[in-house]
Design an enzyme around this catalytic site. Structure first.
Site, PDB file in Angstrom:
ATOM      1  N   LEU A 185       1.074  -1.041   0.049  1.00  0.00           N
ATOM      2  CA  LEU A 185       0.067   0.036   0.023  1.00  0.00           C
ATOM      3  C   LEU A 185       0.900   0.958   0.065  1.00  0.00           C
ATOM      4  O   LEU A 185       1.831   1.452   0.920  1.00  0.00           O
ATOM      5  CB  LEU A 185      -0.804  -0.061   1.257  1.00  0.00           C
ATOM      6  CG  LEU A 185      -2.071   0.934   1.424  1.00  0.00           C
ATOM      7  CD1 LEU A 185      -3.001   0.977   0.064  1.00  0.00           C
ATOM      8  CD2 LEU A 185      -2.903   0.911   2.420  1.00  0.00           C
ATOM      9  N   ASP A 186       0.683   1.992  -0.961  1.00  0.00           N
ATOM     10  CA  ASP A 186       1.703   3.174  -1.191  1.00  0.00           C
ATOM     11  C   ASP A 186       1.711   3.973   0.102  1.00  0.00           C
ATOM     12  O   ASP A 186       0.607   4.165   0.831  1.00  0.00           O
ATOM     13  CB  ASP A 186       0.884   3.996  -2.264  1.00  0.00           C
ATOM     14  CG  ASP A 186       1.981   5.129  -2.744  1.00  0.00           C
ATOM     15  OD1 ASP A 186       2.327   6.013  -2.056  1.00  0.00           O
ATOM     16  OD2 ASP A 186       2.476   4.821  -4.086  1.00  0.00           O
ATOM     17  N   PRO A 187       2.755   4.833   0.560  1.00  0.00           N
ATOM     18  CA  PRO A 187       3.205   5.453   1.469  1.00  0.00           C
ATOM     19  C   PRO A 187       2.167   6.573   1.539  1.00  0.00           C
ATOM     20  O   PRO A 187       1.897   7.050   2.774  1.00  0.00           O
ATOM     21  CB  PRO A 187       4.627   5.959   1.479  1.00  0.00           C
ATOM     22  CG  PRO A 187       5.412   4.842   0.522  1.00  0.00           C
ATOM     23  CD  PRO A 187       4.272   4.256  -0.288  1.00  0.00           C
TER      24      PRO A 187
END
Length: 334
Positions: free
Chosen positions: A52-54
């Site tokens: 999950l993208d930062p």
């Protein structure tokens, strides 16, 4: 003379088996969040269910022990997101952190916004962004992007099951909030950029929150801060059983004899229609009709039950009989 401080006692790691629904904070990588949760729970073995993208917050299922065998189920599941788009401006990487590349006036009405969003429902083609974890020759694309390099990528087909407009107003036409239910591998930042181009003004992503993955929902997730503040008993209560991510699959309960043979990897004959995926249980300990201990996953072909992923006998023994249909899962069909 002041005595030296007492050495910090490091508690030993332990075998835990289950799924933690984490509400990932903004700015953290998925692995950062995983390692923090693993330390709080003192777990021996853990893994997340896909990056999950930062930039994103929200649902990140974490698997511990035996549950790691089924993390691919969550990777392959449909996902749901809420996204905020800034119209009229494109940025490197497609999000708020990149440098501004272009600015154009936003000249659209609600009908135009609705039409643009409607264009991206169903099966669509996406070009994976350079700022992604997709690998090229063993390196993630974002590593090339950071070095200022662009590599050739092949378009990929994904499915947008639903794309709803949550908020857009003529008084502030440059901000668009959407809800997206999509197949695995969908890049929401690319979707945001494509919607912006369809509107003729460009766009980038300013906020992203994952709200669901397969049968589990962010409403049942817990933050790292809340987990750290709990006592040991409450932390363990938030650990769902290893079959939690398989909740949408049909369940099959075996007799004691068949359960033992199934755990040894033997195929079993049964009167059951073909099924690509089932979750398999032993008999209820009280002799009731409900399932007993979770044994693993399987598929059924031509009347044969064929094991796919099995728990070890020790893992099975460590689990108490549970039902995964209770409200504690906060399951929400996508």
């Amino acid at each position: 003379m002041t005595g030296s401080p007492s050495p910090r006692i490091r508690l030993p790691r332990r075998a835990l088996h289950g799924v933690l629904l984490l509400d990932k904070p903004h700015g953290w990588t998925s692995n950062d969040a995983l390692q923090k949760a693993k330390g709080i729970l003192r777990a021996e073995k853990a893994g997340h269910t896909g990056t999950l993208d930062p930039l994103a917050t929200g649902l990140l299922p974490l698997c511990f022990g035996a549950a790691t065998k089924f993390s691919q189920v969550s990777l392959d599941a449909d996902k749901a997101y809420r996204a905020t788009l800034q119209l009229g401006q494109t940025r490197a990487g497609g999000d708020l952190e990149g440098e501004v590349l272009s600015e154009r006036p936003v000249q659209c009405d609600r009908a135009a916004v609705q039409a643009a969003c409607a264009r991206f429902q169903g099966v669509i083609s996406q070009l994976p962004p350079m700022h992604s974890a997709l690998k090229h020759q063993g390196k993630a694309l974002y590593e090339y992007a950071r070095a200022g390099q662009v590599v050739a990528r092949e378009p990929r087909q994904v499915t947008i099951h639903r794309l709803d407009i949550l908020a857009w107003h003529p008084d502030r036409p440059d901000v668009l909030e959407i809800e997206v239910v999509c197949s695995k591998g969908t890049y929401i930042r690319t979707l945001a950029e494509d919607i912006g181009e369809a509107l003729g003004c460009g766009a980038h992503l300013t906020a992203l929150r994952r709200t669901a993955s397969g049968p589990v929902h962010v409403q049942a997730a817990i933050t790292l801060e809340a987990l750290a503040a709990m006592d040991e008993r409450d932390r363990l209560r938030h650990l769902l059983p290893p079959d939690a991510l398989l909740a949408a699959w049909p369940a099959l309960t075996l007799s004691a004899d068949d359960a033992g043979r199934f755990l040894s990897g033997l195929r079993r004959r049964l009167a059951h229609p073909d099924a690509s995926a089932v979750r398999v249980y032993g008999p209820a300990p009280d002799g009731g009709d409900g399932p007993g201990l979770f044994l693993g996953s399987a598929h059924i072909t031509a009347g044969e039950l064929i094991a796919d992923r099995l728990l070890s006998p020790l893992e099975v023994q460590s689990l108490a009989p549970v039902s995964i249909s209770g409200p504690e899962l906060a399951t929400t069909p996508l």
